[in-house]
Design a protein around this motif. Structure first.
Motif, PDB file in Angstrom:
ATOM      1  N   PRO A   1     -59.552  44.368  60.053  1.00 41.45           N
ATOM      2  CA  PRO A   1     -60.274  45.789  60.906  1.00 41.45           C
ATOM      3  C   PRO A   1     -59.626  46.736  60.179  1.00 41.45           C
ATOM      4  CG  PRO A   1     -59.173  43.994  62.476  1.00 41.45           C
ATOM      5  CD  PRO A   1     -58.714  43.750  61.003  1.00 41.45           C
ATOM      6  N   GLY A   2     -60.619  47.827  60.251  1.00 43.73           N
ATOM      7  CA  GLY A   2     -60.468  49.057  59.750  1.00 43.73           C
ATOM      8  C   GLY A   2     -60.553  49.498  58.265  1.00 43.73           C
TER       9      GLY A   2
ATOM     10  N   LEU B   1     -63.557  37.779  61.165  1.00 46.35           N
ATOM     11  CA  LEU B   1     -63.070  36.457  61.372  1.00 46.35           C
ATOM     12  C   LEU B   1     -64.053  35.610  60.604  1.00 46.35           C
ATOM     13  CD1 LEU B   1     -62.523  36.600  65.232  1.00 46.35           C
ATOM     14  CD2 LEU B   1     -60.718  36.717  63.348  1.00 46.35           C
ATOM     15  N   VAL B   2     -64.059  35.629  59.416  1.00 50.42           N
ATOM     16  CA  VAL B   2     -64.960  34.921  58.503  1.00 50.42           C
ATOM     17  C   VAL B   2     -65.057  33.316  58.791  1.00 50.42           C
ATOM     18  CG1 VAL B   2     -63.633  34.718  56.593  1.00 50.42           C
ATOM     19  CG2 VAL B   2     -65.927  34.685  56.217  1.00 50.42           C
ATOM     20  N   LYS B   3     -63.923  32.900  59.045  1.00 53.30           N
ATOM     21  CA  LYS B   3     -63.756  31.423  59.305  1.00 53.30           C
ATOM     22  C   LYS B   3     -64.554  30.827  60.369  1.00 53.30           C
ATOM     23  CE  LYS B   3     -59.315  30.860  56.963  1.00 53.30           C
ATOM     24  NZ  LYS B   3     -58.015  30.296  56.798  1.00 53.30           N
ATOM     25  N   ALA B   4     -64.763  31.703  61.256  1.00 54.98           N
ATOM     26  CA  ALA B   4     -65.410  31.467  62.514  1.00 54.98           C
ATOM     27  C   ALA B   4     -67.099  31.576  62.427  1.00 54.98           C
ATOM     28  CB  ALA B   4     -65.194  32.464  63.825  1.00 54.98           C
TER      29      ALA B   4
ATOM     30  N   ASP C   1     -60.632  44.680  51.179  1.00 56.19           N
ATOM     31  CA  ASP C   1     -59.145  44.525  51.525  1.00 56.19           C
ATOM     32  C   ASP C   1     -58.628  45.730  51.920  1.00 56.19           C
ATOM     33  OD1 ASP C   1     -56.657  43.738  51.841  1.00 56.19           O
ATOM     34  OD2 ASP C   1     -56.513  43.141  49.513  1.00 56.19           O
ATOM     35  N   LEU C   2     -57.408  45.854  52.435  1.00 56.58           N
ATOM     36  CA  LEU C   2     -56.822  46.989  52.765  1.00 56.58           C
ATOM     37  C   LEU C   2     -56.743  47.841  51.332  1.00 56.58           C
ATOM     38  CD1 LEU C   2     -53.883  45.748  55.316  1.00 56.58           C
ATOM     39  CD2 LEU C   2     -56.114  46.910  56.047  1.00 56.58           C
ATOM     40  N   PRO C   3     -56.607  49.158  51.665  1.00 61.31           N
ATOM     41  CA  PRO C   3     -56.643  50.068  50.201  1.00 61.31           C
ATOM     42  C   PRO C   3     -55.377  50.054  49.467  1.00 61.31           C
ATOM     43  CG  PRO C   3     -56.443  51.542  52.190  1.00 61.31           C
ATOM     44  CD  PRO C   3     -56.578  50.171  52.791  1.00 61.31           C
TER      45      PRO C   3
ATOM     46  N   GLY D   1     -57.780  52.056  56.073  1.00 59.31           N
ATOM     47  CA  GLY D   1     -58.433  53.314  55.908  1.00 59.31           C
ATOM     48  C   GLY D   1     -58.855  54.043  57.098  1.00 59.31           C
ATOM     49  N   ARG D   2     -58.736  53.673  58.295  1.00 62.20           N
ATOM     50  CA  ARG D   2     -59.275  54.203  59.562  1.00 62.20           C
ATOM     51  C   ARG D   2     -57.984  54.714  60.075  1.00 62.20           C
ATOM     52  NH1 ARG D   2     -60.891  49.856  63.608  1.00 62.20           N
ATOM     53  NH2 ARG D   2     -62.936  50.032  62.300  1.00 62.20           N
ATOM     54  N   ALA D   3     -56.805  53.942  59.822  1.00 62.77           N
ATOM     55  CA  ALA D   3     -55.551  54.578  60.238  1.00 62.77           C
ATOM     56  C   ALA D   3     -55.004  55.648  59.451  1.00 62.77           C
ATOM     57  CB  ALA D   3     -54.512  53.317  60.198  1.00 62.77           C
TER      58      ALA D   3
END
Length: 463
Positions: free
Chosen positions: A177-178, A297-300, A316-318, A397-399
């Motif tokens: 997320p984010g 949740l790509v596995k779902a 991914d996270l930056p 990135g959102r944070a």
């Protein structure tokens, strides 16, 4: 043979996209503006890539109608090109000023709750200007997506047989997320509405509210999906319109059919998945439709949906370098708005050079007595250190974009920056001999550093 290959390489040119934004009240013909921009640019010796161009204000035909001219990012490794090395592609557009959107209801019975199945927004839209540039990733995700769209158009225009070469025009972005997955979808829709403006007269973004497509009435959910995609098909019937369909949190719609078959999920969910897959298969033949989807949740997600995606991209996270750019652009914005005193924030390349040449134990405290170059150098070093801390904290990135607000709220205090009547900004400092109208940069960095430390402690309590 070698000579002919060299000649062939010399003829190759780098595609360079030039975006020309018109004023809201301009009535000039796009083709006329395009011709004037083409003539103006060819008078240059070299052009900087991914930059805003100046000087068009001196051309009367452009000054009256144009608001901004920029060159976009390019696959070229150089930061600038001579005009002879460029294959110019000039895109003229006039963004929609209204942020209004049309809503599609999923109500089928009078006593159904009135929830919106989807919203439709006209593109390009003024509210999303700059969104594309604000998204920073490490592996050219944005360029990959643009190249993919171009590839599908090439195959469609050539009328390649779907039975021999297949593509679905479906993209799946997944990751923590984010990380900007939904924002990237919106930014890509905005960018495509500009890049394809000569092919399509207008564009739309349709965002599906996945949760609204489940009915409290048994067996109705599959029909809701069919009804929504019938509306999408009607929009796609306009051949001069480009349509981007965004399915956010797609796992809500495509929960694995295996669970339904095992009895752990209601069979109505199975109908939703089947209906969605059927509708996607119908849409793939329309070259003016692109389906974007996101998931945490790509596995779902049902494997059949994943298999239909031409691109499955992990967001991914930056990394540290991207974190620096996010912090730099955030800081530049509040400097431009007068909240922080005027300071030159070095680019990532400059900061990395400073880091390699700086003494191992040099102080990064920014003194007002330092000259402009030294102050910029210390700022770059300190931002790099902060970027390293943010990366260690696995901040999204959102944070990262929230840091300036939290720094002001928790450690600086809004009252110490802006007076109650919003007419005076306190903490004025001397910058290059002139009075700056913002708070000291060192105070802001200290506040942002403290926020990062606090958030690290808070995260530990959640583990």
């Amino acid at each position: 043979m070698q000579s002919s290959q060299t000649t062939e390489l010399q003829r190759l040119r780098w595609p360079v996209h030039v975006e020309v934004r018109l004023k809201s009240r301009s009535t000039s013909r796009f083709e006329t503006i395009r011709t004037h921009v083409q003539a103006w640019i060819t008078s240059f010796d070299r052009i900087n890539l991914s930059s805003s161009l100046d000087g068009w204000e001196d051309v009367p035909e452009l000054a009256a109608s144009v608001e901004r001219i920029v060159t976009s990012e390019s696959a070229c490794p150089s930061q600038s090109l001579s005009v002879d090395e460029m294959a110019l592609q000039i895109h003229v557009y006039q963004p929609c000023e209204s942020d209004a959107f049309e809503e599609f209801s999923n109500s089928t019975n009078e006593d159904d709750d009135e929830t919106m199945a989807a919203t439709v927004r006209e593109l390009p839209n003024r509210s999303w200007e700059g969104l594309w540039d604000s998204l920073i990733y490490e592996d050219n995700i944005k360029l990959k997506l643009l190249d993919y769209i171009h590839a599908t158009l090439v195959f469609s225009d050539a009328e390649v047989d779907f039975n021999l070469v297949s593509w679905n025009r479906v993209v799946l972005l997944h990751g923590p997320p984010g990380t900007g997955k939904t924002s990237l979808c919106r930014a890509l829709a905005q960018k495509l509405s500009i890049r394809l403006s000569q092919r399509y007269s207008h564009a739309r973004l349709l965002e599906i509210n996945s949760h609204s497509l489940f009915s409290k009435w048994f067996s109705e959910s599959g029909k809701l999906v069919q009804r929504l995609f019938s509306s999408i098909s009607e929009l796609a019937d306009e051949e001069d319109a480009f349509l981007v369909v965004l399915i956010d949190e797609v796992e809500s719609l495509t929960a694995a059919r295996a669970s339904a078959m095992a009895g752990t999920e209601p069979s109505d969910g199975l109908r939703v998945v089947n209906a969605l897959l059927t509708q996607l298969d119908k849409l793939k033949h329309r070259k003016n439709v692109l389906v974007m989807s996101t998931s945490n949740l790509v596995k779902a997600i049902d494997s059949a949906f994943v298999d239909r995606a031409d691109i499955v991209q992990y967001v991914d996270l930056p990394p540290r370098e991207a974190v620096y750019e996010i912090l730099r652009t955030s800081l530049c914005e509040i400097i431009n708005r007068g909240i922080v005193s005027s300071t030159n924030v070095p680019s990532l390349q400059e900061a990395l050079i400073y880091e390699r040449t700086a003494p191992a134990h040099s102080s990064t405290m920014i003194s007002n007595g330092s000259d402009a170059h030294e102050k910029s150098k210390l700022l770059g070093l300190r931002l790099l250190t902060l970027a390293t801390q943010c990366k260690a904290q696995k901040m999204s990135g959102r944070a990262l974009r929230r840091l300036p607000v939290l720094a002001l709220a928790r450690y600086i205090g809004a009252g110490s920056i802006i007076s109650s009547d919003n007419t005076e900004i306190k903490g004025r400092t001397k910058v290059n001999g002139s009075t700056g109208s913002g708070a000291d940069i060192d105070m802001w960095l200290s506040g942002m550093e403290s926020v990062v430390v606090d958030q690290g402690k808070q995260r530990e309590t959640l583990l």
